[in-house]
Design an enzyme around this catalytic site. Structure first.
Site, PDB file in Angstrom:
ATOM      1  N   HIS B  82      -6.809  41.385   0.396  1.00 27.77           N
ATOM      2  CA  HIS B  82      -7.843  40.478  -0.119  1.00 27.77           C
ATOM      3  C   HIS B  82      -7.828  39.154   0.645  1.00 27.77           C
ATOM      4  CE1 HIS B  82     -10.196  38.157  -3.011  1.00 27.77           C
ATOM      5  NE2 HIS B  82     -10.502  39.289  -3.610  1.00 27.77           N
ATOM      6  N   GLY B 162      -4.483  15.943  -1.569  1.00 27.53           N
ATOM      7  CA  GLY B 162      -3.272  16.370  -0.868  1.00 27.53           C
ATOM      8  C   GLY B 162      -3.308  16.037   0.608  1.00 27.53           C
ATOM      9  N   ARG B 164      -3.453  16.116   4.685  1.00 32.57           N
ATOM     10  CA  ARG B 164      -4.240  16.821   5.708  1.00 32.57           C
ATOM     11  C   ARG B 164      -3.264  17.400   6.722  1.00 32.57           C
ATOM     12  NH1 ARG B 164      -8.773  14.085   9.617  1.00 32.57           N
ATOM     13  NH2 ARG B 164      -8.981  15.939  10.940  1.00 32.57           N
ATOM     14  N   LYS B 165      -2.468  18.316   6.222  1.00 26.50           N
ATOM     15  CA  LYS B 165      -1.325  18.792   7.004  1.00 26.50           C
ATOM     16  C   LYS B 165      -1.036  20.201   6.518  1.00 26.50           C
ATOM     17  CE  LYS B 165       3.544  17.440   7.332  1.00 26.50           C
ATOM     18  NZ  LYS B 165       4.086  18.077   6.153  1.00 26.50           N
ATOM     19  N   GLY B 171       0.109  27.191   1.701  1.00 24.49           N
ATOM     20  CA  GLY B 171      -1.283  27.275   2.139  1.00 24.49           C
ATOM     21  C   GLY B 171      -2.115  26.197   1.470  1.00 24.49           C
TER      22      GLY B 171
END
Lengths: 299, 299
Positions: B82, B162, B164-165, B171
């Protein structure tokens, strides 16, 4: 799976609000029972309470409420327009969810025996009837409170519970189990009363129409519109969908449209889902699929 | 009036039952939240949890569950058929009863901010989207987990919450509010697949049909029967009744009957009562008239 039994006692008091509040408090104060409605009619001098819960809780609430009503009401001085035979006049128990008719009948018999022990003559009606001529409320109540002395002398009307002796203060009580009754009215796009009466006659059981359906034709809003007013007395036998389709078909045969319909008062969830399934041709739909039902079952 | 918010997180783990049991326990152990379903697909290596309750309880359950999932799942070694982008892959919040979209969006934003603080890049989708190109899940998830490093470098795909890494272990997460989706299939009394495809095309939004309806034509039972398989993505816009009538009319135009229909998975009570009201032309029906609803509201 949660069990739900509904009880809708008709009490011969519609004016004394302190007494009625005491009856409400007795019901609402019983763990597991929930009072959902109370309506009083002063000219009838009569009130109807609606409450539900598991069968034991409903029995307990009914006994507490009845005891207070029997103490507080004196039928010897009762006046009111509605037919009545006793202080605790009629006590129908209605299985709503996961309660069998047998189980509900057992509850009604426990309640009847409780009243009998308190000295009140009791008749079982509908599904709880012990004799064929005691299924119908009007038949049992014929003669009303004023005719009870004579009625109790007639061996054919010996009570099912309690003394065969007139109780002047409390009169007699009718109790038993009946299916949920649905008041379902269909309004026609015509003002012709004769048509509404014809259709009512075509769909009602009495004239060979749908089983468990009573129907009359009515004129409403000063003759502006007409209605086929139905009582579905056992929606497990004739559902809302079937009644709607029958009226619709009779109207269509006469070139008339159905304008709208009305559902009056409480409706069991299953009566609605059954109609929905029928109208949308749903196969294999479970009430459990309704998101909110998980809250009913475990609530 | 009781509030009900539903949450159906899709978690990237469908094989490790001790972890899945821990997630279930975190949800079920939150006061006021009720786990109503959990389904896992080992080949997808993915599970969907369904639970509901008042908005605060659902937020709390989701945070507890997500924290355990983030600890227990390592996306660096995740395989499954999926599409997926993160350990806590997609978290839709669905207002079911007495919860406004705004209120539900506020819950989703609190949850997103919680995940962001834990170091997970978060994208808001559907009704919670902050940018027009972020309403659709497939658009956000394009490139999947494997494409995240590149995606996060693209200024157009800076996360809503959160860092940007790239977070190799967790994930990224997509969360937001969407209306209840109803899977509604109508089976035709024909085995002609072309007809089912024609009708699907006529009723779906994409081809100018009903708004908020997705539809495809399918062949079933080895070609013995055909089906118009629909997703009603917002039943407040197009109801079950309207979709049913549209398919029925398209079928009738082709001289074909509707054989039956199917409702798959959970359905909000209001979606059913709305359809019922429409099909029986009931005016002024309140969900409060359903006997069992007093038990939902006061739980």
């Amino acid at each position: 799976m949660r069990q739900i039994l509904l009880c809708e006692p008709n009490i011969s008091e519609g004016r004394d609000h302190s007494l009625l509040d005491a009856l409400s408090a007795a019901i609402a104060g019983t763990g597991g029972a929930r009072l959902i409605d109370r309506s009083s009619d002063p000219s009838h001098n009569r009130s109807v309470f609606s409450y539900l819960g598991d069968p034991r809780a409903v029995l307990e609430a009914t006994e507490s409420m009845a005891q207070i009503a029997l103490e507080g009401i004196n039928m010897a001085s009762h006046t009111g327009e509605h037919p009545r035979m006793g202080a605790v006049d009629v006590v129908p128990f209605i299985p709503v969810r996961n309660v069998s008719v047998e189980e509900a009948v057992a509850v009604s018999r426990e309640f009847g025996s409780f009243l009998g022990d308190l000295g009140v003559p009791v008749y079982y009606y509908e599904k709880s009837a012990l004799k064929a001529d005691r299924t119908s409320l009007p038949a049992i109540r014929r003669g009303e409170y004023e005719g009870l002395t004579a009625k109790l002398k007639d061996p054919a009307w010996a009570p099912d519970e309690g003394p065969r002796k007139f109780n002047a203060k409390s009169g007699a009580t009718v109790t038993g189990v009946r299916p949920p009754l649905i008041a379902f009215n269909v309004n026609l796009a015509t003002n012709d009363l004769a048509t509404a009466k014809e259709i009512a006659s075509a769909v009602r059981e009495k004239n060979g129409g749908l089983p468990a359906v009573r129907a009359i034709g009515l004129s409403l809003q000063g003759g502006k519109t007409v209605q086929v007013s139905m009582n579905l007395v056992d929606c497990g036998v004739t559902s809302i969908a079937r009644a709607f389709k029958a009226v619709n078909a009779e109207a269509a045969r006469r070139g008339i449209e159905v304008a709208s319909s009305e559902l009056i008062g409480p409706v069991p969830l299953e009566a609605m889902t059954d109609a929905f399934k029928d109208l949308v041709k749903v196969k294999e739909f479970s009430v459990q699929q309704i998101i909110e039902v998980s809250l009913i079952n475990n609530g």
